[in-house]
Design a protein around this motif. Structure first.
Motif, PDB file in Angstrom:
ATOM      1  N   GLY A  88       8.284  12.578   8.051  1.00 60.89           N
ATOM      2  CA  GLY A  88       8.922  11.272   7.995  1.00 60.89           C
ATOM      3  C   GLY A  88       7.970  10.110   7.830  1.00 60.89           C
ATOM      4  N   LEU A  89       6.762  10.400   7.405  1.00 61.58           N
ATOM      5  CA  LEU A  89       5.777   9.327   7.261  1.00 61.58           C
ATOM      6  C   LEU A  89       5.472   9.079   5.783  1.00 61.58           C
ATOM      7  CD1 LEU A  89       3.187  10.328  10.016  1.00 61.58           C
ATOM      8  CD2 LEU A  89       4.950   8.555  10.145  1.00 61.58           C
ATOM      9  N   ASP A  90       5.530   7.814   5.383  1.00 60.48           N
ATOM     10  CA  ASP A  90       5.073   7.431   4.053  1.00 60.48           C
ATOM     11  C   ASP A  90       3.632   6.980   4.163  1.00 60.48           C
ATOM     12  OD1 ASP A  90       7.406   7.949   2.585  1.00 60.48           O
ATOM     13  OD2 ASP A  90       8.308   6.116   3.400  1.00 60.48           O
ATOM     14  N   PHE A  91       2.835   7.385   3.216  1.00 64.08           N
ATOM     15  CA  PHE A  91       1.402   7.174   3.357  1.00 64.08           C
ATOM     16  C   PHE A  91       0.826   6.293   2.255  1.00 64.08           C
ATOM     17  CE2 PHE A  91      -1.718   9.452   6.126  1.00 64.08           C
ATOM     18  CZ  PHE A  91      -0.879   9.494   7.232  1.00 64.08           C
ATOM     19  N   PRO A  92      -0.240   5.576   2.581  1.00 66.91           N
ATOM     20  CA  PRO A  92      -0.908   4.752   1.573  1.00 66.91           C
ATOM     21  C   PRO A  92      -1.871   5.601   0.735  1.00 66.91           C
ATOM     22  CG  PRO A  92      -1.964   4.420   3.687  1.00 66.91           C
ATOM     23  CD  PRO A  92      -0.823   5.389   3.915  1.00 66.91           C
ATOM     24  N   TYR A 130       0.771  -1.255   0.000  1.00 67.08           N
ATOM     25  CA  TYR A 130       0.000   0.000   0.000  1.00 67.08           C
ATOM     26  C   TYR A 130       0.798   1.299   0.000  1.00 67.08           C
ATOM     27  CZ  TYR A 130      -3.911  -3.027   1.382  1.00 67.08           C
ATOM     28  OH  TYR A 130      -4.885  -3.986   1.423  1.00 67.08           O
ATOM     29  N   ILE A 131       1.993   1.291   0.566  1.00 66.40           N
ATOM     30  CA  ILE A 131       2.672   2.578   0.714  1.00 66.40           C
ATOM     31  C   ILE A 131       3.236   3.016  -0.640  1.00 66.40           C
ATOM     32  CG2 ILE A 131       4.548   3.818   1.875  1.00 66.40           C
ATOM     33  CD1 ILE A 131       2.201   3.010   3.705  1.00 66.40           C
ATOM     34  N   ARG A 132       2.921   4.242  -1.031  1.00 63.84           N
ATOM     35  CA  ARG A 132       3.348   4.745  -2.334  1.00 63.84           C
ATOM     36  C   ARG A 132       3.988   6.111  -2.151  1.00 63.84           C
ATOM     37  NH1 ARG A 132       2.831   0.213  -2.861  1.00 63.84           N
ATOM     38  NH2 ARG A 132       1.435  -0.991  -4.211  1.00 63.84           N
ATOM     39  N   ARG A 133       4.936   6.426  -3.037  1.00 63.81           N
ATOM     40  CA  ARG A 133       5.643   7.706  -2.898  1.00 63.81           C
ATOM     41  C   ARG A 133       4.730   8.859  -3.274  1.00 63.81           C
ATOM     42  NH1 ARG A 133       9.580   8.972  -6.015  1.00 63.81           N
ATOM     43  NH2 ARG A 133      10.176  10.599  -4.565  1.00 63.81           N
ATOM     44  N   ASN A 134       3.956   8.708  -4.331  1.00 64.18           N
ATOM     45  CA  ASN A 134       2.998   9.745  -4.722  1.00 64.18           C
ATOM     46  C   ASN A 134       3.654  11.115  -4.815  1.00 64.18           C
ATOM     47  OD1 ASN A 134       0.383  10.504  -5.402  1.00 64.18           O
ATOM     48  ND2 ASN A 134      -0.138  11.078  -3.311  1.00 64.18           N
ATOM     49  N   PRO A 135       4.760  11.224  -5.527  1.00 65.66           N
ATOM     50  CA  PRO A 135       5.530  12.468  -5.483  1.00 65.66           C
ATOM     51  C   PRO A 135       4.935  13.549  -6.381  1.00 65.66           C
ATOM     52  CG  PRO A 135       6.554  10.971  -7.006  1.00 65.66           C
ATOM     53  CD  PRO A 135       5.366  10.239  -6.425  1.00 65.66           C
TER      54      PRO A 135
END
Lengths: 176, 94, 417, 954
Positions: free
Chosen positions: C250-254, B45-50
């Motif tokens: 510092g948090l990576d998010f879904p 689930y975790i995505r960079r979404n930059p």
């Protein structure tokens, strides 16, 4: 069990044309016709040599071209479109895939100076660059097709069977 | 409609021939059972979404049917580069 | 704050309207606040308002990189409804719908909440099964939602085509009568004016560039274009930009951010009395008080912050509208625009504490954030004020992506067979 | 001169008079006229009513900028188009137009009361009131506001026209066919590439059409264009949007300029053009001046007066006053005078004007008032005169006139440039934003680039009238009734961003999208804020450049061509049998086959009984099918599916369950191993494309080392299910090359042979619980084989059955339907499919997710059966299940009914459901609260018929 008002027919019925439609598209003459029955194979291999040897035919090198009834659609994918009655040897145990898909698609032919314009109504490719010898998978609006440029102003269009009536009518609509 | 350069067809082709496949270079772990729940969540689930260059997957679904990778700027939607599956992100030292 | 009323409007008419004060004075940031909210959209402004009005915390700043209400608050199609399937969602959205009622009076700002009804069309057996499931669940949850036959749908929304030989015939619909629309800008502005009147500072054109944390990991404040601003509690309500802000902590998010397009037609006299949604045909439409048909389009397929959508999305959207409403082919598209929506893996929001002490988040509303505005704002304020979620938003936490307790409304409506 | 028509001049054809009507009154114009020019020629000044105050309004511009003169054009009851701009409506014989937003008539509009009380309705008034009493907003205020708002009426009948769409490709696309655009197109053509030139007007020429001096040059250029074979010229075509990478959307209007009887073919065509280079030559739009009385009908742009005179041979008035802040107004005045229009005076707000212009005006006999301004315009439905004063102060002098032309300078049309994200640079001389740096391969030429001599001017937003702005009705946005004082009010109320000001006042949000109001609004805001314009910024330009019909954007996708209806090879047969259909994803499928007057329930009970007692046949062709071929085929499937595949022997079938990586059920189907390196997979009907896409994803991006390939064969095979105790008897005479005996051909096996002379892959599988076969034959032979079986089955009482009977029969057996009994949140364990999960497999897609804490936590919903206590009570699919129906709302729910049917075999109803901890509740009573009643049911195993499976293995 949900009881709902019955639908006599879901969707307006379109049927695939069986006789050619001739006319003009944007002033250029064109004829849309059902293609003759063909034999179709989806041929897959990472190594073209293995596949070529298995079927005993030469394969086109460049993606997006066709030669002797076989088009290279992708790096490991060829598509054979052969005259009715043709056969291909099927081998087992080799690193390749041969799947006959004769009945999966139907062919349509567009010929005439307006052929590219007719296809270009729904196909976003620059068809002027799809010169004879080119073949590719693409779309006509939302429907996937293959276009084979057979000769100047002559295109063969492959479309899966259930989409063919829609495509026929979408193409025929503009021919006046 | 964006034009996308397919690294297999070696042509610019229209967006409607392609499907988007999300962030690139998220390899499926070789042994998922070895991951704890946090690590598995990250994979899933975790995505960079930059905002800016984004390495992402596309598939030339209605063309050569191949998946490939691209770096696209998410602010301008402009593609910087496309490259074949399995190749490292260009400019990436790793 | 000068009270808004017909009487005062009348009085001001004779005064050249010289007596109306500023809605929100331009403020320089103080050195520190009790709470900082990042993002001056409807949710963020509302949270500041409720912190001050309901939870007694008035030393609050809302920090916005652009202009307040300039993001999705001002770019959506303003659909309000709460007929969600799962208990968690139904309670969350119904909390908001209940607050919409009376919001104009609460804020002394007419937000034009109009309960004209939201009608969701069923086009196949699967749709009917899904809608019936919603209706039954809603009924037992105390949320109004009723089944309409195709003929009843037509009576409720006369422009609708219910011909049996349509490509996707209308077989019926689910109607939430309390659903409707509100005026998007007014919501943001009303909360902003109300918050300011209660002591909140709104600091526009001030991008957050960092989140400062202490040795214990807890937040100390935000770095901004206008310098450091201290706060022990920070609420992030930054929609499409949430991933970027959370990374500062510092948090990576879904989350992934997608462009969502919408459009309006030229205004015409009243023709469309309600809101209609069709998930099968992908059509979402209502008519504004000004007379424009307001139409929601699809999201573009890829992550983007460009706010610049593709033409083929518009083509498909208008084909869908005209399939269901064939009388609208001669209407003309006046304006299109794009927003950036942040989407979670289960397409439900995150409204929760984060692993960073003092940092709270409200994000992931996807295409549905406007309807939740008062509720989300209130719950974010509650969560910040109590350093703990309210029972309503407790399920919308971050843990669910680790333990699998997803709230997947979209999957529940999934089409297969 | 007849009325306002000049005796000579213009590009109209005086030999071809055309009759038309406006609000029911007959008029006459000429071929080449627009509706606006023909009406002005007939002495009409009142064209419409404004949006908010319903003020009487006349023509302002002669192009896409027109804010006031909006009409509905009636080409038949289903062909009405509202909100068209009169100057852009080409006149044709019999044209019927009517004015809008007025009742009962244009001259007497009741809603003009809004104007009388206009002081009550400043910008943003609606936020401040209508809040008391609370319920009155919906029931009183909002309905009234809605009725007063809006412009024209929406059509109310289905549009019989059709619309076309096409793609096009060129090397250079030139947008705008004025002199600069034509020149750019000719330059590009000389390079030899494909060139498109598109222009929204009926003929090329742009501004030159209104300038006699350029006609000779224009004709010469047009001749050269006609001779250039590589140039495609599209007139009556509006480039409305500039999208990524030089992709331009444009609408071509094909028939609206023709009388309806002559119109043939599509009404509009959407052009989707990909260009190597785009040249924007969109010209510039003149700006009104903002002064008290500037909205009286007869006050219009100087460029409009000029176009009326020179292009259409129409005098805008008998005595015209030009109010100028810009040289171009002087040029227009001189051109008008030369064309035979009486120009009573030029009033210029500037203190100094070039001596050349002043001399020319003097020679033309035009009175000149430098450094003056109009302080009042007299007249309500038409201009009767003006009062003007030096410096805009004092009592001034009154001057009789019947038209006022405003020359406030020019706004380059940078719309498309901005769509393409090109930068804009403020230019003081133009008082406008000009194109800066392009992002795309694009350049601007001519007036829209600021590269055209329009003369010079004092671009000012300061009102020529020096009175308090609050006392003036000086309009900025005519259509939306935004006055200068509204912008001041917005600033006073704290709106500092131009976006806020725009939204608060609605300036620039009318149907002209601010073409005449944006920059004036910006300058007034700048003055009110005390900051330079360039610091305030600009609202964003977004497509479309001007409004475009939904019809054009819909393109091909109208009516029968909206979306393809996928039909099986046997669909025709079902239709001939008068089957009732349903849509399942993008397919249509026969739902049941009623006989006589049967309703669905009767038909389905009969079909079910026939399958259980004899034999039935079912078209399963829409099931997704994938041929998986290659040495690593079994390894691949082993990684994808939950259960093991390597040990499956050729000739055998297996049920496959596919999860998403998050552990939830995605799809299922029975698949067969045809050979060591070849599998025939099936998927659900709706899941076919998704499953293939997911498998390709894993194969190409995760396991590219595997030698296996996937080919969709969904449409290759027609699939005929023959099910029931007599199934073998029916097909046996038709089959050759296959031993059909139970021993040689057991359940879950596959054989190849022929049926009715057609090669077949014959599956012995059952989704009904009966002895059954699924006969795969090439789709082209599907109907013939179907009919052969139908004929052969006659002796055994075969009946065709549809999807509903299929659903009932499988439910009696507890077979799930993915998407009906599952909903994207269910695991294999939830569904009681533990047996289909390979316990020893180290990995498969979704396995790791199943180990997450919540995926096996207590309280998960589990798949079970329900039997109502009243055997004839049919539960509703979707109905919610509770443990205690006496609890108050919100009542805790434990699950819901997923499937529910009348079972012919059991003589009662059966249902399937998912409920929390369902398996532990087997034998217990649960409750289904419905409106007005509570239904009691017993939880059972999800299996109601032939639990031992003896029939299926027969």
């Amino acid at each position: 069990m949900l009881e709902i008002a019955p639908l006599a027919v879901a969707g307006i019925d379109l049927t695939l044309g069986t006789t050619p439609v001739s006319g003009t598209v944007y002033g250029h003459s064109v004829t849309l016709s059902p293609a003759a029955p063909m034999v179709r194979w989806s041929l897959r291999a990472k190594d073209a040599g293995v596949l070529s040897a298995a079927i005993g035919r030469a394969l086109p090198d460049a993606i997006g071209t066709h030669h002797d009834g076989i088009a290279r659609l992708g790096p490991d994918e060829w598509y054979a479109l052969l005259p009715e009655g043709s056969t291909l040897p099927v081998v087992a145990g080799q690193p390749l895939s041969q799947v006959e898909v004769t009945a999966r698609a139907v062919g349509l032919t567009l010929t005439g100076p307006g052929a590219a314009a007719a296809l270009g109504r729904g196909c976003p490719l620059d068809l002027a660059r799809l010169t004879p010898g080119r073949a590719t998978r693409t779309v006509f609006e939302t429907v996937e097709i293959q276009i084979w440029a057979l000769a100047p102003e002559t295109f063969h269009v492959e479309v899966w069977r259930s989409f063919a009536p829609w495509l026929w009518h979408a193409l025929a609509e503009a021919i006046v | 409609m964006i034009l996308i350069h397919c690294p297999y067809c070696e042509e610019d082709r229209p967006e409607v021939e392609f499907t988007y496949g999300g962030e690139a270079h998220i390899a499926r772990p070789a042994d998922p059972a070895a991951l704890n729940d946090r690590e598995w969540e990250t994979y899933l689930y975790i995505r960079r979404n930059p905002r800016g260059p984004h390495a992402e997957r596309w598939r030339h679904a209605h063309g050569c049917a191949r998946f490939f990778n691209a770096v696209r700027d998410t602010v301008t939607d402009r593609f910087e580069v496309t490259y074949k599956t399995g190749e490292a992100r260009p400019g990436d030292a790793k | 704050m000068k009270r808004f009323s017909g009487l005062n409007l009348f009085a001001e008419a004779f005064n050249g309207h010289k007596g109306w004060p500023e809605h929100w004075p331009d403020k320089a940031p103080k050195a520190a606040y009790d709470v900082i909210i990042i993002g001056a959209g409807g949710h963020g402004l509302g949270a500041a308002y409720y912190l001050a009005a309901k939870y007694g915390i008035t030393n609050v700043a809302v920090i916005e990189k652009g202009w307040l209400g300039g993001g999705n608050a001002g770019r959506n199609t303003t659909i309000i409804r709460s007929n969600y399937l799962y208990d968690e969602s139904a309670h969350l959205y119904d909390h908001a719908v209940k607050m919409w009622d009376g919001l104009s009076q609460e804020l002394n700002y007419n937000v034009m909440y109009s309960k004209r009804g939201v009608l969701m069309l069923a086009h196949n057996v699967h749709d009917i099964q899904s809608f019936k499931r919603h209706i039954h669940a809603n009924r037992l949850n105390g949320v109004d939602n009723e089944w309409l036959t195709a003929e009843q749908c037509k009576a409720y929304c006369p422009p609708l085509d219910i011909a049996a030989n349509a490509r996707h015939p209308v077989l019926g619909g689910a109607l939430q009568r309390r659903g409707g629309t509100a005026r998007h800008d007014s919501v943001a502005w009303g909360y902003a004016r109300g918050a300011v009147a209660r002591g909140v500072d709104i600091i526009q054109n001030c991008a957050v560039t960092g989140i400062r944390r202490g040795p214990d990991g807890a937040v100390l404040g935000v770095e901004t274009e206008k310098g450091f601003i201290g706060a022990k509690k920070i609420g992030v309500s930054a929609a499409g930009s949430t991933s970027l802000v959370m990374r500062m902590a510092g948090l990576d998010f879904p989350l992934e951010s997608y462009p969502l397009q919408a459009l309006v037609s030229e205004p015409v006299k009243p023709i469309f009395p309600c809101v209609v949604m069709s998930n099968t045909v992908h059509a979402y439409i209502s008519q504004s008080d000004k007379g424009e048909l307001v139409i929601g389009a699809g999201t573009d397929a890829y992550v983007s912050y460009s706010q610049r959508g593709a033409l083929h999305i518009i083509e498909h959207t208008l084909a869908a509208i005209c399939e269901i409403f064939p009388i609208f082919t001669r209407m003309r598209m006046l304006r299109t625009w794009g927003g950036i929506v942040d989407v979670t893996p289960d397409r439900s929001p995150i409204l929760a504490k984060t692993p960073v002490p003092g940092l709270y988040v409200n994000c992931g509303w996807g295409t549905g954030g406007f309807k939740a505005t008062p509720g989300a704002a209130d719950l974010l304020a509650h969560t910040i004020a109590h350093d703990a979620p309210h029972a309503i938003n407790a399920p919308f936490n971050l843990d669910r992506f680790r333990n699998g307790r997803l709230i997947d409304e979209a999957a529940a409506a999934a089409v297969a067979h | 001169m007849s009325g306002y028509r000049l005796s000579t001049g213009g590009r109209i054809d005086r030999s071809r008079p055309l009759a038309f009507s406006f609000d029911g009154q007959g008029y006459q114009g000429f071929a080449g006229d627009s509706l606006a020019s023909a009406l002005v020629a007939s002495g009409v000044t009142l064209f419409g009513r404004s949006f908010k105050y319903h003020r009487p309004r006349g023509l302002v511009g002669m192009g896409p900028e027109e804010p006031n003169a909006l009409v509905s054009v009636d080409r038949g009851p289903a062909r009405i188009t509202p909100n068209l701009r009169a100057p852009q409506v080409a006149l044709h014989e019999g044209l019927m137009a009517k004015s809008q937003n007025r009742w009962p008539s244009l001259k007497f509009d009741v809603a003009a009361l809004n104007d009388v009380f206009g002081a009550l309705f400043p910008a943003g008034f609606y936020n401040k009131t209508f809040m008391w009493p609370r319920s009155a907003w919906e029931h009183l205020y909002e309905p009234v506001i809605r009725q007063l708002a809006g412009l024209g009426d929406s059509p109310v009948a289905r549009d019989p026209d059709h619309y076309d769409a096409t793609y096009a490709h060129c090397d250079v696309l030139v947008v705008g066919g004025g002199m600069a655009g034509i020149a750019a197109a000719l330059d590009a053509a000389a390079q030899g590439g494909r060139v498109f030139l598109i222009d929204e007007q009926d003929e090329l020429g742009g501004g030159a059409l209104s300038d006699l001096a350029q006609w000779a040059d224009l004709n010469a250029l047009k001749d050269r264009l006609a001779a250039a074979a590589n140039v495609t010229v599209l007139t009556r075509t509006v480039a409305f949007g500039y999208y990524h990478q030089n992709f331009i959307g444009a609408t071509q209007y094909l028939t609206d300029h023709l009388a309806p009887a002559q119109a043939d073919g599509p009404r509009e065509r959407l052009w989707r053009i990909r260009a190597g280079e785009v040249v924007l030559a969109q010209g510039a739009i003149e700006r009104p001046l903002v002064f008290h009385g500037n909205d009286v009908p007869g006050v219009m742009l100087a460029s409009a007066g000029r176009t009326l005179a020179l292009r259409y041979g129409v005098a805008v008035g008998q005595a015209v006053v030009v109010m100028a802040a810009h040289d171009s107004g002087w040029r227009d005045a001189l051109a008008l005078a030369q064309a035979g229009v009486t120009v009573a005076a030029i009033i210029d707000v500037r203190g100094v004007v070039s001596a050349d212009l002043a001399d020319a005006a003097r020679i033309a006999g035009i009175a000149v008032h430098i450094g003056s301004a109009i302080t009042a315009v007299h007249g309500r439905h038409a201009v009767k005169g003006v009062t003007f004063a030096a410096g805009g102060t004092g009592r001034g002098a009154r001057l009789a006139c019947d038209a006022v032309l405003m020359a406030g300078g020019w706004t380059p049309s940078v719309h498309l440039w901005s769509h393409a994200k090109g930068s804009l640079v403020w230019n003081d001389a133009w008082g406008a934003y000009l194109p800066g740096t392009a992002i795309e391969n694009c350049r601007a030429v001519g007036a829209c680039a600021g590269a055209w001599d329009m003369g010079t001017g004092a671009i000012t937003a300061v009102l020529p009238n020096r009175r308090d702005v609050r006392a003036q009705k000086a309009f900025v946005d005519f259509q939306n009734d935004v006055k200068a004082r509204d912008i001041h009010l917005a600033v006073q109320e704290g709106m500092r961003s131009i976006e806020h000001i725009k939204r608060y006042t609605t300036n620039g949000m009318a149907t002209d999208q601010g073409k005449t109001s944006n920059l004036n609004g910006l300058q007034i805001a700048s003055a009110a804020l005390g900051r330079p314009v360039a610091e305030i910024g600009l609202t964003t330009f977004r497509p479309p450049y001007s409004p475009q019909t939904f019809g054009a954007l819909m393109g091909h996708h109208k009516d029968a061509l909206f979306q393809p209806v996928r039909k099986s090879p046997i669909d025709d047969w079902a239709r001939e049998q008068r089957a009732v259909f349903e849509n399942v994803s993008n397919w249509r499928r026969a739902r049941y086959f009623p006989v006589g007057g049967e309703d669905m329930e009767a038909a389905v009970l009969r079909e079910c009984a026939a399958v259980r007692n004899a034999v039935g046949m079912f078209d399963a062709s829409t099931l997704g099918k994938i041929e998986v071929v290659g040495p690593d085929a079994a390894e691949f499937l082993n990684r994808m599916y939950t259960n093991p595949w390597k040990g499956l022997a050729p000739g055998r079938c297996r049920y496959g369950l596919l999860l998403r990586e998050d552990g939830f059920i995605m799809d299922d189907g029975v698949s067969a191993r045809m050979a060591d390196d070849r599998f025939h997979l099936t998927t659900t009907t709706g899941g076919a494309a998704r499953v293939l896409g997911m498998m390709e994803d894993y194969l190409q991006t995760e396991w590219a080392d595997l030698d296996v390939w996937l080919t969709s064969t969904t449409e290759q095979w027609a699939v005929i299910a023959v099910q029931g105790p007599r199934a073998r008897d029916v097909i046996a005479p038709l089959v050759s090359g296959i031993d059909l005996s139970a021993e040689a051909f057991p359940h879950m096996a596959v054989r190849e042979g022929t049926i009715a002379g057609v090669p077949t892959r014959l599956f012995r599988v059952s989704f009904t619980g009966e002895l059954g076969f699924e006969i795969n034959v090439p789709a082209s032979a599907g109907r013939a084989v179907w009919e052969a079986i139908h004929t052969a089955g006659h002796a055994f009482g075969i009946v065709p059955y549809g999807t509903e009977t299929m659903h009932v029969l499988r439910a009696e057996k507890g077979f799930i339907i993915v998407g009906q009994d599952t909903d994207g949140t269910m695991t294999p364990f939830d569904m009681g499919l533990d047996w289909a999960v390979g316990k020893k497999k180290p990995d498969f897609v979704g396995k790791r997710s199943l180990a997450r804490p919540d995926m096996s936590a207590p309280g998960r919903k589990q798949f079970i059966g329900l039997l109502t206590e009243d055997a004839q009570e049919l539960l509703e699919e979707g109905a919610q299940v509770v443990a205690d129906p006496d609890l108050p709302i919100p009542m805790p729910m434990i699950g819901h009914v997923t499937s529910s049917y009348r079972s012919a075999a059991l003589g009662r109803t059966v249902a399937l459901a998912v409920i929390a901890d369902g398996r532990a509740r087997i034998g217990q009573t649960i409750f289904v609260p419905m409106p007005g009643k509570v239904i009691r049911a017993t939880v059972t195993e999800p299996m109601f018929y032939d639990a031992q499976g003896s029939r299926l293995n027969a």
